[in-house]
Design an enzyme around this catalytic site. Structure first.
Site, short mmCIF file in Angstrom:
data_model
loop_
_atom_site.label_atom_id
_atom_site.label_comp_id
_atom_site.label_asym_id
_atom_site.label_seq_id
_atom_site.Cartn_x
_atom_site.Cartn_y
_atom_site.Cartn_z
N CYS A 1 0.87 -1.19 0.00
CA CYS A 1 0.00 0.00 0.00
C CYS A 1 0.90 1.23 0.00
CB CYS A 1 -0.92 0.00 1.22
SG CYS A 1 -2.02 1.42 1.29
N HIS B 1 0.10 4.67 -0.21
CA HIS B 1 -0.26 5.74 0.73
C HIS B 1 -0.04 5.27 2.16
CE1 HIS B 1 -4.12 3.94 2.11
NE2 HIS B 1 -3.99 4.81 3.08
N HIS C 1 -8.10 -4.09 -8.17
CA HIS C 1 -8.11 -2.62 -8.20
C HIS C 1 -8.42 -2.18 -9.63
CE1 HIS C 1 -5.85 -3.21 -4.49
NE2 HIS C 1 -5.97 -1.92 -4.21
N CYS D 1 -3.27 7.13 -5.04
CA CYS D 1 -2.97 5.69 -4.99
C CYS D 1 -1.51 5.41 -5.36
CB CYS D 1 -3.91 4.88 -5.88
SG CYS D 1 -3.73 3.08 -5.66
N THR E 1 0.29 2.47 -5.21
CA THR E 1 0.52 1.29 -6.05
C THR E 1 -0.10 1.48 -7.43
OG1 THR E 1 -1.39 0.18 -5.06
CG2 THR E 1 0.77 -0.31 -4.12
#
Length: 318
Positions: free
Chosen positions: A95, A97, A215, A245, A247
């Protein structure tokens, strides 16, 4: 599921947000996940203690949008920390963020100072450069495009082409679509991207090794001409990413490199649905695309979560 045995169990958390997207870092309390490789500890959490994930993040203590970061001792001596990321639907490989939020959290706790550090994640070790108490650059795991221009038929919407790419999680990235990526349109954007995810599953379109694409990322021109692109990202539990985001930006840059549109050390300014920005760059090492993401995070709360065995919703709602 077996509830916590302590009549009033406690978990200490520190909350932050990165470019608008919240992270809840678990500092103390909860089950003992033992020692050994981080992937093994993740599996213990998933198999034996998953009710804690729901209890920490879901209502009535949390919400669908919060991402959890379970802070653990690293099993590698060159790492400052290890972390397992989780959300309302399950567990995340990486992740972006959340790693920026974790770096700011560790700095707030006095566990790291300015400079470069290494953080273990279930999909590999990532680098973190703490530039100020609120700003960090993460060097992600290698990103790559798996499939270019894959077409999928989305019931009620028609056919769309997108790239399947890895940036720490699996993404389906759609550039050509009829939507205006504005905050006022999130309900419409959510329904469309959720329909895309279902269509990909039914069509058997996956990441490498049959991995689920969980996603969905839409792109458009930026609203601010100082930036290079704008995105909307739907996460696995049907919550949209408030940040650009990390990733997803990594996956996007891997696609740009594959198309010859981004070179090493070029800056890519990725604008999210709130107008907040991540600055991305890549370096190429042994043919691999290594993305880095710079963003800012802010501490929002220090809390002790309480779990009363008499509470019918102690393990969360949902």
């Amino acid at each position: 599921m077996t509830p916590p045995h302590n009549p009033l169990a406690k978990i200490t958390v520190l909350d932050s947000h990165t470019a608008g997207e919240p992270t809840r870092c678990v500092l103390a309390g909860g089950p003992d996940l033992g020692s050994g490789p981080l992937t093994a500890r993740l599996e213990r959490l998933r198999v034996d203690h998953d009710h804690w994930r729901r209890a920490i993040l879901c209502e009535p203590r949390g919400s669908d949008v919060i991402v959890g970061a379970w802070l653990l001792p690293p099993d590698s001596p060159d790492c400052a920390a290890a972390v397992i990321f989780f959300n309302n639907a399950g567990y995340l490989g990486m992740c972006g963020h959340g790693t920026i939020g974790l770096a700011v959290t560790l700095a707030y706790l006095g566990r790291i100072g300015p400079g470069t550090h290494r953080i273990q994640t279930p999909v590999g070790t990532v680098g973190v450069n703490l530039e100020s108490p609120n700003t960090a650059t993460i060097e992600n795991v290698p990103a790559f495009r798996h499939i270019a221009g894959e077409r999928v038929q989305v019931p009620g919407y028609g056919g769309f082409a997108g790239d399947v790419a890895w940036g720490g999680n699996w993404f389906f990235l759609i550039k050509n679509h009829p939507f205006d990526l504005r905050l006022e349109s999130v309900d419409q954007l959510t329904e469309f991207t959720w329909a895309v995810r279902g269509a990909l599953s039914r069509a058997g379109i996956t990441g490498s090794g049959g991995a689920e694409i969980d996603h969905i990322e839409l792109f458009s021109n930026p609203h601010d001409p100082a930036n290079h692109g704008r995105n909307f990202v739907l996460c696995p539990g049907k919550a949209y990413d408030r940040s650009p985001c990390g990733t997803g930006t990594s996956a996007k840059m891997a696609c740009l490199v594959a198309d010859g549109k981004l070179a090493q050390d070029d800056t890519w300014r990725q604008e999210g649905i709130l107008g907040t920005v991540f600055e991305g760059r890549v370096r190429i090492e042994n043919g691999q695309v290594i993305p880095s993401i710079t963003g800012s995070a802010f501490i929002t709360a220090e809390s002790t979560l309480l779990f009363d065995c008499a509470d019918p919703f102690r393990e969360g709602i949902g």
